[in-house]
Every structure is written in C-alpha cells, then in structure tokens.
Design an enzyme around this catalytic site. Structure first.
Site, PDB file in Angstrom:
ATOM      1  N   GLY A 207      -3.800 -10.722   8.679  1.00  0.00           N
ATOM      2  CA  GLY A 207      -4.025  -9.585   7.785  1.00  0.00           C
ATOM      3  C   GLY A 207      -3.907  -8.270   8.530  1.00  0.00           C
ATOM      4  N   ASN A 208      -4.406  -7.193   7.955  1.00  0.00           N
ATOM      5  CA  ASN A 208      -4.406  -5.904   8.655  1.00  0.00           C
ATOM      6  C   ASN A 208      -5.598  -5.069   8.186  1.00  0.00           C
ATOM      7  OD1 ASN A 208      -3.521  -4.073   6.373  1.00  0.00           O
ATOM      8  ND2 ASN A 208      -1.825  -5.542   6.407  1.00  0.00           N
TER       9      ASN A 208
END
Ligand code: PMT
Length: 400
Positions: A207-208
C-alpha cells in the site's frame, strides 16, 4: 468558509440523537457561521447546555430557563438567516405542525422569517406512523425543508428508517443553500482518492501513505459548487457525506480501474488524486505466506504492472471532457509532471513533492503547482480544502 457570517439558530429537541448536536454546532462554526442554540427542556436531559454554549461561544436559551430568555424569541426569529431544528422529535413535529408555542423552540419557530430546516430522529415505528408522516407533510406544506432520516441502527437496538441524518450531511444542506459558487452546476465530476492495497495473501498487502484527504476535499468542493460527484475512494478512514456525492469504496487498483472506466463516458471532469499502485503481486497466496528458512533467508516477490487509470481515461477522452491528474514526485518535479501531462493526455496536472514542507500525504496541508500546456501556476502551503478550491478554479478556467 462556506457559511461565513451566516446567522443560524440551531433548535435541539429531546431525542437521544441530541448528542450529535455538538458536532453540528462545531461544523457550522468551522464553516464560518454564528450559531445560536435553543433547546427544549427535554433536550437538556440528553446534552448539556454548557457543552453547547462552550462550542457556540454564546449563551444557550431553553424553555427551562428564565423569563429574559423567553422574551428573546421575536428578536431571534428576526436575527437568523436560517433555522435548523435538529434533531426534531415526533412530539415537537406534532407541536410545530399545529402551531403550539409553549416553549422557546415553538415560539422562535413561529417568529422566524428565515428558511427553516428540520431533521427528524426517532424510532422506526414512530417515524412510519401516519400521524408523524402527516405532521412532516404539514410542515413541508408551510415551506419548511425536510432533511430526511437515515436508515440504519437505532438507539432502541432496532434497525430501519429513523436515524438523524449525519451532521456533515446536515451542514452540507445549509452550505448548498447559501453556496454562491455554483459554477459546476450540471457537471458530472469523477474523483479518485486514497491509496490502493494490493494483496499478497489474506493478511498482507502493498500500500502507500495516502489518507484520501486531497481527493475527498476536491470531491466535497465540487459537490458544494453544484456538481454531481462520483468519488472512487481507496481504503481510507474518511467518510465524506454530501447530498451531491456518491462514494464507491474500492481496495485495489484494478477495482478502481473498473469503476473509473465504467463512469468515464458519462463524466465531464475527472480529477485523479488517488495514489494508485503501479504494480501488484503476480499471484495472491490463498493462505498466509510462512517463513521458511533461518534468519538469513531472503524472499523475492514477483510484481506485475497495474493498468494506468488516468492514461486509459486520457486515451478515451472525447472533446469537452477534462482530465486532471496529480504527480507525486521526489525529484525533477516539473519535468516529470510535464511528461505525465503529455503521456496521459491530461489537461492539467497538480504537482506536489514529498520533499517540500507541508506538502504531500496526510490530513493537513499541501503545496502544489498546477501545470497546463502553456502555464505553471505555483501556490503557497495551504490547507487541502483551499488547495481543492484552487484546483477547481483552474478547472472552471479551462472549461471557459
Ligand atoms: O491522500 P492524501 O494523504 O491527501 O495525499 C494526497 C496525495 C499525495 C496522494 C495526492 O496529492 C497525490 O499526489 N496523488 C497522486 C499520487 C500518485 O500516485 O502520483 P503518480 O505520479 O504516481 O501518478 C500520476 C497520476 O496518474 C495520478 O493522477 C494518479 O492518480 C494516476 N495514476 C497512477 C498510476 C495508475 N496505475 N493509475 C493512475 O491513474
């Protein structure tokens, strides 16, 4: 400051949902309004006048108090730009529908020359009862505006129609009424926001750090300016609410791609603020991946490309559609952003750099440059609400 200097009477009546009135007061004040709270005696059992006077920075008037407060009802009725009765109980609905005014709320309501909104809250059977429905219809026939109940879990433990509308939605209704900027009325706007999660196994993902704030602010600002907004939101804790906003929740880049490509033909303006994963694991393990060797064991992951949503929309863009992208850069910002502007067939790109103070991920501020084919507009660090406004101002300019 969508409600700057607007004078709003918030009348609270005796429902368990009265606790949400604190959030309504806070939201109205945040939007720039002056708020005068009045309460029925029953409401003071559910939420303290002290809480509300502290939040509104004004004394609270209630029928439970002295004669001086009572004499204010005519003055208040003339002072207000809007009266909001939230929550309104079945009992107060019945009283107001029949012109009863033995308390402060009834007296101010009858004296008010401003538009009146009422947001009911009660159990589902009380709401469905023909007497309640007739009272609602009667109040509407006098020109008052209903903010409809929501469906869901009720304080009684039952589930159904009768919940007070969410405070954000109630505030948005007033904002729409007072909003002067309706320069996006009639436009269909598509916004992406938030991160994407690319699953590795049932437990882990790539993810980020995107919180979703930037895109959500753009979506809310567009809705306030009159557009019909489709927000495609990756995993985020934000829960934006506006009558002109439809939110589709997605997890992965491919889910976001599917929703966006489906909506694009009916869209006038798309703003791609999501931080979309460029790659995903080639395979998703069905069971949790286990460690195999000792401490020096290494583990390699094969990644494959995700579709580029912005580029796909750009390739299918027809005359009259506008496509705005974002560029999150760590180096060579303007050059990289210009390349993306051309490669993805964008009309404008909003450049933000994680290296700049006050810019990038998170709920606070951003510092952007908006680059179009012939111009680069640079902005100072500002709250993301203000950045959203700058972006939409450029959109409106590009449309002209
Ligand atoms: O959510 P916040 O915490 O408020 O943070 C905001 C933000 C930093 C995420 C936002 O301001 C931002 O910069 N969003 C874009 C981040 C990004 O992924 O940039 P990019 O340079 O990798 O992508 C360029 C453009 O193509 C973007 O519009 C992106 O949405 C789009 N893209 C990228 C990859 C992909 N597979 N599909 C896409 O549509």
């Amino acid at each position: 400051m969508t409600l700057r200097n607007k004078k709003i009477i918030l009348a609270i009546t005796g429902s368990i949902a009265a606790y949400k009135a604190a959030l309504i007061v806070r939201g109205l004040i945040k939007a720039g309004a002056e708020v005068q709270v009045i309460m029925t005696a029953a409401a003071t059992d559910f939420i303290s006048p002290l809480t509300l006077s502290t939040l509104s920075k004004r004394p609270v008037y209630s029928s439970a108090r002295g004669e001086d407060d009572w004499n204010n009802h005519v003055e208040l009725g003339l002072w207000a730009d809007a009266m909001l009765i939230a929550p309104i109980t079945a009992n107060t609905l019945a009283k107001l529908a029949n012109g009863h005014c033995e308390d402060m709320v009834g007296a101010v309501y009858l004296s008010a020359r401003c538009p009146v909104w009422f947001a009911p809250a009660m159990d589902l059977d009380m709401w469905a009862h023909p007497a309640t429905q007739a009272n609602v219809a009667k109040l509407q026939s006098y020109g008052n505006h209903l903010i409809d109940v929501a469906d869901g879990e009720l304080a009684s433990g039952l589930s159904g129609a009768g919940r007070l509308a969410e405070p954000e939605e109630i505030i948005a209704v007033l904002e729409s009424h007072f909003g002067h900027e309706t320069d996006l009325a009639g436009k269909k706007v598509l916004v992406t926001a938030g991160p994407t999660y690319e699953a590795l196994d049932p437990v882990r993902f790539i993810g980020n750090h995107s919180s979703g704030t930037m895109g959500v602010e753009v979506a809310m600002a567009a809705a306030r300016r009159g557009a019909e907004v489709e927000l495609v939101l990756g995993p985020s804790r934000l829960k934006p609410v506006h009558p002109k906003l439809n939110v589709t929740h997605v997890i992965s880049a491919r889910e976001m791609y599917a929703v966006c490509t489906n909506r694009w033909p009916a869209t006038d303006i798309a703003v791609m603020a999501a931080a979309v994963a460029d790659y995903r694991p080639a395979t998703v393990a069905e069971e949790k991946i286990k460690k195999k060797g000792g401490a020096d064991e290494s583990f390699s992951l094969e990644l494959v490309r995700n579709p580029d949503i912005a580029a796909t929309l750009g390739a299918d863009k027809r005359k009259g559609q506008l496509l705005i992208g974002f560029a999150m850069e760590t180096e060579n910002g303007p050059a990289n952003a210009r390349r993306k502007l051309v490669d993805k067939n964008l009309d404008a790109i909003v450049l933000n750099s994680i290296r700049e103070e006050g810019a990038g991920f998170g709920e606070g501020t951003n510092k952007v440059a908006i680059i179009t084919a012939d111009r680069e507009r640079k902005y100072s660090v500002k709250p993301k609400t203000a950045v959203a406004k700058d972006i939409l101002d450029v959109v409106v300019e590009l449309q002209a």
